[in-house]
Scaffold this motif. Structure first.
Motif, PDB file in Angstrom:
ATOM      1  N   THR A 198      18.453   1.374  -0.383  1.00  0.00           N
ATOM      2  CA  THR A 198      17.843   2.057  -1.518  1.00  0.00           C
ATOM      3  C   THR A 198      16.528   2.721  -1.135  1.00  0.00           C
ATOM      4  O   THR A 198      16.259   3.838  -1.566  1.00  0.00           O
ATOM      5  N   ILE A 199      15.709   2.047  -0.318  1.00  0.00           N
ATOM      6  CA  ILE A 199      14.420   2.667   0.030  1.00  0.00           C
ATOM      7  C   ILE A 199      14.602   3.689   1.159  1.00  0.00           C
ATOM      8  O   ILE A 199      14.367   4.886   0.962  1.00  0.00           O
ATOM      9  N   CYS A 200      15.022   3.226   2.338  1.00  0.00           N
ATOM     10  CA  CYS A 200      15.057   4.129   3.506  1.00  0.00           C
ATOM     11  C   CYS A 200      16.070   5.264   3.337  1.00  0.00           C
ATOM     12  O   CYS A 200      15.748   6.426   3.582  1.00  0.00           O
ATOM     13  N   ALA A 201      17.280   4.916   2.946  1.00  0.00           N
ATOM     14  CA  ALA A 201      18.312   5.954   2.843  1.00  0.00           C
ATOM     15  C   ALA A 201      17.916   6.995   1.791  1.00  0.00           C
ATOM     16  O   ALA A 201      18.106   8.201   1.996  1.00  0.00           O
ATOM     17  N   THR A 202      17.323   6.549   0.685  1.00  0.00           N
ATOM     18  CA  THR A 202      16.910   7.493  -0.352  1.00  0.00           C
ATOM     19  C   THR A 202      15.774   8.379   0.143  1.00  0.00           C
ATOM     20  O   THR A 202      15.759   9.585  -0.106  1.00  0.00           O
ATOM     21  N   MET A 203      14.811   7.764   0.854  1.00  0.00           N
ATOM     22  CA  MET A 203      13.694   8.560   1.368  1.00  0.00           C
ATOM     23  C   MET A 203      14.187   9.689   2.278  1.00  0.00           C
ATOM     24  O   MET A 203      13.721  10.824   2.199  1.00  0.00           O
ATOM     25  N   VAL A 204      15.144   9.356   3.148  1.00  0.00           N
ATOM     26  CA  VAL A 204      15.645  10.362   4.089  1.00  0.00           C
ATOM     27  C   VAL A 204      16.480  11.416   3.358  1.00  0.00           C
ATOM     28  O   VAL A 204      16.427  12.608   3.672  1.00  0.00           O
ATOM     29  N   GLU A 205      17.236  10.948   2.358  1.00  0.00           N
ATOM     30  CA  GLU A 205      18.047  11.885   1.574  1.00  0.00           C
ATOM     31  C   GLU A 205      17.137  12.914   0.894  1.00  0.00           C
ATOM     32  O   GLU A 205      17.441  14.109   0.865  1.00  0.00           O
ATOM     33  N   LEU A 207       0.822  -1.212   0.000  1.00  0.00           N
ATOM     34  CA  LEU A 207       0.000   0.000   0.000  1.00  0.00           C
ATOM     35  C   LEU A 207       0.858   1.266   0.000  1.00  0.00           C
ATOM     36  O   LEU A 207       0.374   2.352  -0.293  1.00  0.00           O
ATOM     37  N   VAL A 208       2.128   1.126   0.360  1.00  0.00           N
ATOM     38  CA  VAL A 208       3.004   2.296   0.453  1.00  0.00           C
ATOM     39  C   VAL A 208       3.564   2.687  -0.919  1.00  0.00           C
ATOM     40  O   VAL A 208       3.979   3.824  -1.136  1.00  0.00           O
ATOM     41  N   LEU A 209       3.540   1.745  -1.843  1.00  0.00           N
ATOM     42  CA  LEU A 209       4.177   1.971  -3.149  1.00  0.00           C
ATOM     43  C   LEU A 209       3.698   3.254  -3.818  1.00  0.00           C
ATOM     44  O   LEU A 209       4.491   4.019  -4.362  1.00  0.00           O
ATOM     45  N   ALA A 210       2.396   3.489  -3.756  1.00  0.00           N
ATOM     46  CA  ALA A 210       1.823   4.667  -4.442  1.00  0.00           C
ATOM     47  C   ALA A 210       2.260   5.978  -3.788  1.00  0.00           C
ATOM     48  O   ALA A 210       2.054   7.051  -4.352  1.00  0.00           O
ATOM     49  N   ARG A 211       2.859   5.882  -2.612  1.00  0.00           N
ATOM     50  CA  ARG A 211       3.227   7.105  -1.881  1.00  0.00           C
ATOM     51  C   ARG A 211       4.692   7.459  -2.036  1.00  0.00           C
ATOM     52  O   ARG A 211       5.150   8.447  -1.472  1.00  0.00           O
ATOM     53  N   LEU A 212       5.438   6.619  -2.723  1.00  0.00           N
ATOM     54  CA  LEU A 212       6.872   6.878  -2.905  1.00  0.00           C
ATOM     55  C   LEU A 212       7.136   7.375  -4.317  1.00  0.00           C
ATOM     56  O   LEU A 212       6.285   7.259  -5.197  1.00  0.00           O
ATOM     57  N   GLU A 213       8.339   7.896  -4.503  1.00  0.00           N
ATOM     58  CA  GLU A 213       8.712   8.380  -5.824  1.00  0.00           C
ATOM     59  C   GLU A 213      10.114   7.900  -6.170  1.00  0.00           C
ATOM     60  O   GLU A 213      10.899   7.537  -5.291  1.00  0.00           O
TER      61      GLU A 213
END
Lengths: 340, 72
Positions: free
Chosen positions: A287-294, A157-163
């Protein structure tokens, strides 16, 4: 799956409303929820089952409940009341770990791996590896049905909220979790095969009535994080910690399953996770968490909240199982004899 | 980690994870040092770089034990 049997006043009110026996009295529900001692929230079977049931309306639903109720305002109100309890308790119990990670130096990915490495939770996988009886291994599988039969569904469900890069990595990870195009490799289906191999029911929700409140809380935390866009950082932090605590334990659990003589198909699910999660942890952490925070530094604390929540709840659920086995061993003789 | 420049669809890009495995996307197999071919069964595979995996050539997470020893 049918609407589960209630475990107390809150789950009774939810069930009554879902089966249209009575309209939910939100004020009465809120008063009941407020009366739950804070220290009990995570293991309170009534709170956690009520919340799990409300969340399930967004996943598979129940055969005896109208699908129209998914967005019923009163039920959403009740869900919000319980989510508030859960989120407050998770934040309270993880505050030190989260602050420690925020204060630490180094890249986000390394700090996540450090949080996982520093965790000194109960050694459930080690026990299953070396000591558990066949009956205890089967009991462990039963508790895990709530999670593994809907494995990765909340995170999808989170996929649609990421870029961008984080979205690509989550899609890549989920594609693998969901079988890479092969239904028989769906991780949830592989777990169902494991259950059948162990002589258990493999239908969704088969053991819902007997799993602990803490086990339900483990699953509710994932739905809480996944269903709220504001908590997407926590959802992915949780996912990262989950993947980062899977590979090595899965190897031990598979060995334990073979040691007690359960069929190969039971171990196959855990074998798959040794290699799969060695990949997934890198994708999820780096790739997911570190990129989101970056890209959005404001998400940092929530990513660590997700990591700490996963470690906290896994520790509580694992500790509870070990304690149950220890208690039955001490009252009735050696654990091995009691559970066989 | 910076995004890698995307190549043509057939390109394979290896990604080295600090202290961890090498991620390979879109390979069909990995040949080990003995010449044996191991089929890649998932879209991304992690190849062991610490030499301690019990599932060579694949990573099984054992590098984390190496890491915690090194960190004391």
């Amino acid at each position: 799956m049918r609407c589960p049997h209630p475990r107390g006043p809150l789950s009774t009110m939810v069930r009554g409303s879902l089966l249209r026996h009575a309209e939910l009295d939100l004020d009465a529900f809120t008063r009941r929820a407020d009366a739950v001692p804070r220290a009990h929230v995570l293991r309170d079977g009534d709170v956690q089952l009520a919340l799990w049931t409300l969340y399930e309306l967004h996943f598979r639903g129940f055969e005896d409940v109208s699908a129209d109720l998914e967005w019923d305002p009163l039920l959403l109100g009740a869900r919000g009341v319980l989510e508030c309890l859960l989120e407050r308790d998770l934040r309270r119990r993880t505050v030190e770990r989260v602050q420690g990670a925020l204060d630490a130096d180094g890249p986000v990915a390394e700090r996540i791996f450090d949080m996982v490495a520093a965790d000194d939770g109960p050694r459930l996988a080690a026990y299953l590896h070396r000591e558990a009886t066949a009956a205890q291994v089967v009991e462990f599988l039963r508790e895990r049905t709530v999670f593994h039969l809907k494995e990765s569904d909340p995170q999808s469900l989170v996929l649609a909220r990421l870029e961008g890069r984080a979205k690509t990595a989550l899609a890549e990870l989920l594609y693998d979790e969901f079988g890479g195009g092969r239904p028989e490799r769906l991780h949830a289906s592989m777990f169902a095969d494991s259950l059948v191999g162990a002589g258990l029911e493999s239908s969704y929700g088969a053991y819902l009535d007997e799993v602990s409140g803490t086990t339900l809380a483990v699953n509710n935390a994932m739905s809480l994080f996944a269903l709220h866009r504001r908590l997407r950082g926590a959802a992915m932090g949780h996912f990262a910690a989950f993947e980062a605590t899977s590979s090595v334990p899965s190897r031990k659990i598979a060995a334990g399953i073979r040691r007690v003589g359960l069929p190969e198909v039971v171990a196959a699910y855990f074998d798959e996770h040794v290699e799969a999660d060695a990949v997934h942890e890198q994708l999820a952490v780096r790739t997911i968490c570190a990129t989101m925070v970056e890209e959005a530094p404001g998400l940092e604390a929530d990513v660590f909240l997700g990591v700490a929540t996963c470690l906290l709840l896994d520790g509580l659920a694992g500790g509870e199982l070990l304690e149950r086995w220890r208690a039955s061993g001490s009252s009735d003789g050696p654990v091995e004899q009691v559970a066989s | 980690m910076r995004p890698v420049p995307s190549g043509s669809p057939g390109d394979v890009v290896a990604e080295l994870c600090p202290g961890g495995p090498m991620l390979l996307r879109g390979v069909s197999a990995v040949r080990d040092e003995h010449g044996e071919l191991h089929e890649a069964t998932r879209p991304v595979v992690a190849v062991c770089m610490c030499g301690r995996s019990q599932r060579q050539p694949w990573c099984d997470g054992t590098h984390k034990a190496v890491r915690s020893t090194r960190r004391g």
